[in-house]
Each structure stands twice: as structure tokens, then as C-alpha cells.
Design a protein around this motif. Structure first.
Motif, mmCIF file in Angstrom:
data_model
loop_
_atom_site.group_PDB
_atom_site.id
_atom_site.type_symbol
_atom_site.label_atom_id
_atom_site.label_comp_id
_atom_site.label_asym_id
_atom_site.label_seq_id
_atom_site.Cartn_x
_atom_site.Cartn_y
_atom_site.Cartn_z
ATOM 1 N N GLY A 57 0.776 -1.227 0.000
ATOM 2 C CA GLY A 57 0.000 0.000 0.000
ATOM 3 C C GLY A 57 0.803 1.271 0.000
ATOM 4 O O GLY A 57 2.036 1.287 -0.052
ATOM 5 N N ALA A 58 0.044 2.363 0.066
ATOM 6 C CA ALA A 58 0.622 3.696 0.068
ATOM 7 C C ALA A 58 -0.219 4.609 0.930
ATOM 8 O O ALA A 58 -1.442 4.475 0.994
ATOM 9 N N THR A 74 -3.759 -1.178 -1.386
ATOM 10 C CA THR A 74 -4.303 -0.542 -0.186
ATOM 11 C C THR A 74 -3.840 0.906 -0.095
ATOM 12 O O THR A 74 -2.704 1.218 -0.463
ATOM 13 N N ILE A 75 -4.715 1.782 0.415
ATOM 14 C CA ILE A 75 -4.318 3.139 0.764
ATOM 15 C C ILE A 75 -4.582 3.362 2.246
ATOM 16 O O ILE A 75 -5.370 2.646 2.869
ATOM 17 N N ARG A 76 -3.918 4.381 2.762
ATOM 18 C CA ARG A 76 -4.150 4.777 4.151
ATOM 19 C C ARG A 76 -4.452 6.262 4.192
ATOM 20 O O ARG A 76 -3.743 7.073 3.580
ATOM 21 N N VAL A 77 -5.543 6.626 4.905
ATOM 22 C CA VAL A 77 -5.868 8.035 5.121
ATOM 23 C C VAL A 77 -5.838 8.311 6.618
ATOM 24 O O VAL A 77 -6.079 7.424 7.428
ATOM 25 N N VAL A 98 -7.203 1.737 4.855
ATOM 26 C CA VAL A 98 -6.972 1.870 6.290
ATOM 27 C C VAL A 98 -7.475 3.250 6.678
ATOM 28 O O VAL A 98 -6.901 4.258 6.256
ATOM 29 N N VAL A 99 -8.546 3.298 7.459
ATOM 30 C CA VAL A 99 -9.213 4.567 7.769
ATOM 31 C C VAL A 99 -8.697 5.127 9.089
ATOM 32 O O VAL A 99 -8.814 4.483 10.139
#
Length: 439
Positions: A57-58, A74-77, A98-99
Motif C-alpha cells: 500500500g501507500a 491498499t491506501i491509508r488516510v 486503512v481509515v
């Protein structure tokens, strides 16, 4: 006395281990839970929709199509701003999310945790969880970013609030685990997270200290050897004293050098063989102002990519990209480099030149920008607002050569160049300089 203390910690750790949540419960059926972590033959495995899921992810919420095309999943914020749009966009690009659920610092006792504000905020998080818990792009909840988890009893209210929220998430949404991030590998934080919180796994934001991560994990596995995620990793940030010049300006590597560092840090230091490793998320997938607009940015504001994106594509897929970035080596101002403490008198004309691995610059486009230096860190945090570009200073531009007029006002500045090839892939370099009437 020391031996007894650590024995008590170890016994309590074992007790908490036996009581802890889904990733340690052998009876959990991964096929019935949307996302869960299980210990399979001594190795932790993340399951999503009944299938093993390894996070590639990033961190960031833009350029999602490019992420998917590069092999990311996957992303993460960090917050819930426009969360519905982010989740929908991720789902459209077959990405998980990923919240982040922000939490005030644990030091915010008298103005938050010891006040009714904490309960009001917990209710807001409950509403968010209830609203988005069934979104197909949701992977995990991340409660807090780089919080400190202190020892002293005065922080009991912080832990009570934190755990009440974790309990609420587990109750409302048993289908998605909860994590929290800590800065680097800090044993004190790990001890208190393990013994005093109810999260399902730990996440690390780690940059230069990734070089000791394997050793840190090995040396501390007597106490903690659970599942973990790397939620931020990448090049070293602009916070090391040895990377500054005489007046405190930070020296940024070229994009080519940074691409090398991304590859080296992953290949050499990422703990891919650790049984607790769930995956990693590179920082930063997008364009971000942090001291400069290019330090962490893997894209420009229009979505063009740097060589670092190509490195991540190679890491995730094993495939190298044909459209390589311009082979930029370095920039000189009147023959001097970024570490040479460059001083100029106001309003004089100086020359800047960019050097490449080869002398043929056919087809390259150069964009030069000069900014007031953003070198002051109020409260230890760099300004996220990009400094205003100073216009009408460029006198002549020819390929990799530039002549410009030095600003009239004394103070620190930085000149930056973007070099694009015909496919839109770009390279960057920048140099700080100081304007002084009598250098």
C-alpha cells in the motif's frame, strides 16, 4: 527488583495475550469475518473476504488508478474528511482502505480527556463507524496517529477513553480490526499498548530507523511478537541536524537519489520475513508540501510520476518500467552545490545548471521555481501550505541552463527544477541559498 518487575510484566503480557482479540483466537472463522488476523503455523496472516491479503500500500488518497496499475492494493488516510468519496474511489480501483480516526495527543488531559469533550468526540467516532462499517473498501480502523502511550497514572483517563472507543468499534463492527500507529520502534509505547489497550495490532510510522527495525523486532520478541503493519515508510525526512547547512536549511536529495533510497530501504531493511509482518505502506503517494513541495511527493500536482513510483511498481510486481525518469545527477548555482552555504548579494544575476548522466537533453522540458525558504518549524511541524513562488526573476532559460536575478530582500530562498521527459515522468532537484547585502 529489576528481575521481579520484568517477570511481572511478562506474566501480565501472557495473561493479556490469552484474553486479547480476534487475531489470537483460534476459533475465529476467517471466512465469516470480512477482515481478520490469524496465527497460521506461527505466522500472522491477514484475511479479507476469506482470502489471504498481504498489504502492498501507500499513504495518501490521490492517484489511485496509478497505485492499482503499479501493483498496490491498499491506501491509508489519516482522517475522515470526505471519507465516503475516498472509500468509493478506492473501491472503484479495487483498493482497500486503512481509515484513520484522529485522536488528540495523550498530553491533552485538561482540555480534552478530563472534560466532556471526550465523550462527545467518542459519539462522533461511533457515528462514523456505524455509517461506513459495511463499505466494501474498508480494511481496518486506525485509532490515533503517532500518539504517545505514557506510564503515569495521571493518564488513566486517556486510556479509558481510548479503550472505550476500541470497545465501541469492536461491538459495532466486529468485521474490521483496530490498530494505532506509533512513531518508530519505541519499547515504552509498545509495552503500554500491549498491556493497557485493546487494539488488535500495532502499526509503525518508520523512516530512517527502518535500518534497525529487524534487530529491534528480534531483540524485543521476548515481550511482544504480535502482528504489525508499516503504515509509513520511505526516505528520511527533513529533521536530521546533519542534513542542514550553516543557516539551518535542510538539504534535499535529488529524485533519483531518493528512488535509490526507497529501493534500498525496502530490499535491505523491510522485515518481510518476520512472522508478524502484515505488509507496508509507502509515504507519500501524492503531492505534499513538507518543507519543500518535492521532499516526500511521489507525484506532481498534475499526477505526473517520479522515479520513486517506478521503484514501487518494481517492488510490488517485480517488473521494471520502460519509461524511465530523466537521469538527473545534481544542480549547481554558480558552480556551487547545496551543501556549500551559498550566499548572494541582492539583485545580482547568477547561473544555475542541471547535470545528467548523459549530455543529451533532447526532449526534456525544464520548469524552474524560486521560493522563500520554508525553514521555520513552529511547534515542531512544517507548514503544509506551499510558499508563494517569486515570479519575474528568470532572465534567460536554455535547456538545463538558467540565468536569474537574485531577490532583493535579504533572507533564505530555494530554487527548484522539475525536469520532464516526453512521457511525462519527471525528476527534481533543488538548492537553498541566502541573500545577504554584505556576504
Amino acid at each position: 527488583m529489576k528481575s521481579t518487575f520484568f517477570t511481572q510484566i511478562l506474566n501480565l503480557s501472557i495473561f493479556c495475550f490469552l484474553l486479547s482479540s480476534c487475531y489470537q483466537s483460534p476459533q475465529v472463522n476467517a471466512k465469516k469475518i470480512t477482515v481478520c488476523i490469524q496465527n497460521v503455523n506461527g505466522k500472522y496472516q491477514l484475511y479479507r473476504n476469506g482470502k489471504p491479503f498481504f498489504i502492498k500500500g501507500a499513504s495518501g488518497s490521490t492517484n489511485l488508478k496509478q497505485l492499482a496499475e503499479a501493483g498496490g492494493n491498499t491506501i491509508r488516510v489519516w482522517d475522515t474528511l470526505n471519507l465516503g468519496r475516498v472509500l468509493d474511489s478506492a473501491q472503484a480501483n479495487h483498493l482497500a482502505v486503512v481509515v484513520g480516526l484522529p485522536m488528540p495527543s495523550s498530553e491533552s488531559l485538561e482540555d480534552f480527556y478530563n472534560t466532556p469533550k471526550a465523550n462527545i468526540y467518542a459519539d462522533k467516532i461511533a457515528n462514523i463507524v456505524e455509517r461506513f462499517k459495511n463499505h466494501p473498501a474498508l480494511l481496518t480502523w486506525c485509532l490515533g496517529n503517532e500518539l504517545a502511550f505514557p506510564n503515569k497514572p495521571k493518564y488513566n483517563r486517556f486510556y479509558a477513553t481510548f479503550n472505550d472507543i476500541v470497545d465501541m468499534i469492536h461491538e459495532k463492527d466486529p468485521n474490521h480490526p483496530v490498530t494505532t500507529t506509533i512513531m518508530s520502534f519505541q519499547k515504552k509505547n509498545i509495552v503500554n499498548i500491549r498491556l493497557r489497550t485493546k487494539i488488535d495490532f500495532i502499526s509503525f510510522n518508520i523512516f530512517g530507523s527502518i535500518q534497525t527495525l529487524k534487530e529491534d523486532l528480534e531483540n524485543f520478541k521476548w515481550f511482544w511478537n504480535g502482528p504489525f503493519l508499516i503504515t509509513e515508510w520511505g526516505i528520511e525526512g527533513p529533521w536530521l541536524a546533519e542534513n542542514r547547512n550553516a543557516w539551518g536549511a535542510y538539504i534535499e536529495s535529488t529524485s533519483a537519489k531518493k528512488a535509490e533510497q526507497y529501493l534500498t530501504n525496502y530490499k535491505k531493511y523491510m522485515p518481510v520475513n518476520d512472522p508478524g509482518f502484515l505488509g507496508s505502506m509507502v509515504f507519500y503517494w501524492g503531492q505534499k508540501q513538507e518543507l519543500t513541495p518535492t521532499w516526500f511527493s511521489m507525484f506532481d500536482e498534475n499526477g505526473a510520476e517520479t522515479e520513486a513510483v517506478q521503484v514501487m511498481r518494481y517492488i510490488w510486481t517485480g517488473k521494471k518500467t520502460a519509461s524511465s525518469a530523466p537521469a538527473l545527477k545534481y544542480m549547481l548555482l554558480d558552480g556551487k552545490g547545496a551543501r556549500d552555504n551559498i550566499l548572494f548579494q541582492p539583485a545580482i544575476t547568477v547561473n544555475s545548471k542541471v547535470y545528467f548522466e548523459n549530455t543529451d537533453t533532447t526532449g526534456l522540458t525544464f520548469k524552474w521555481k524560486i521560493f522563500h525558504e520554508d525553514w521555520f518549524k513552529p511547534n515542531g511541524t512544517f507548514n503544509e501550505k506551499k510558499p508563494k513562488e517569486i515570479e519575474k526573476l528568470i532572465i534567460r532559460q536554455h535547456g538545463s541552463d538558467l540565468s536569474f536575478k537574485v531577490p532583493d530582500k535579504e533572507g533564505p530562498y530555494r530554487i527548484l527544477v522539475y525536469v520532464y521527459n516526453q512521457r511525462g515522468v519527471f525528476a527534481t532537484s533543488n538548492t537553498p541559498f541566502y541573500v545577504l547585502k554584505n556576504p
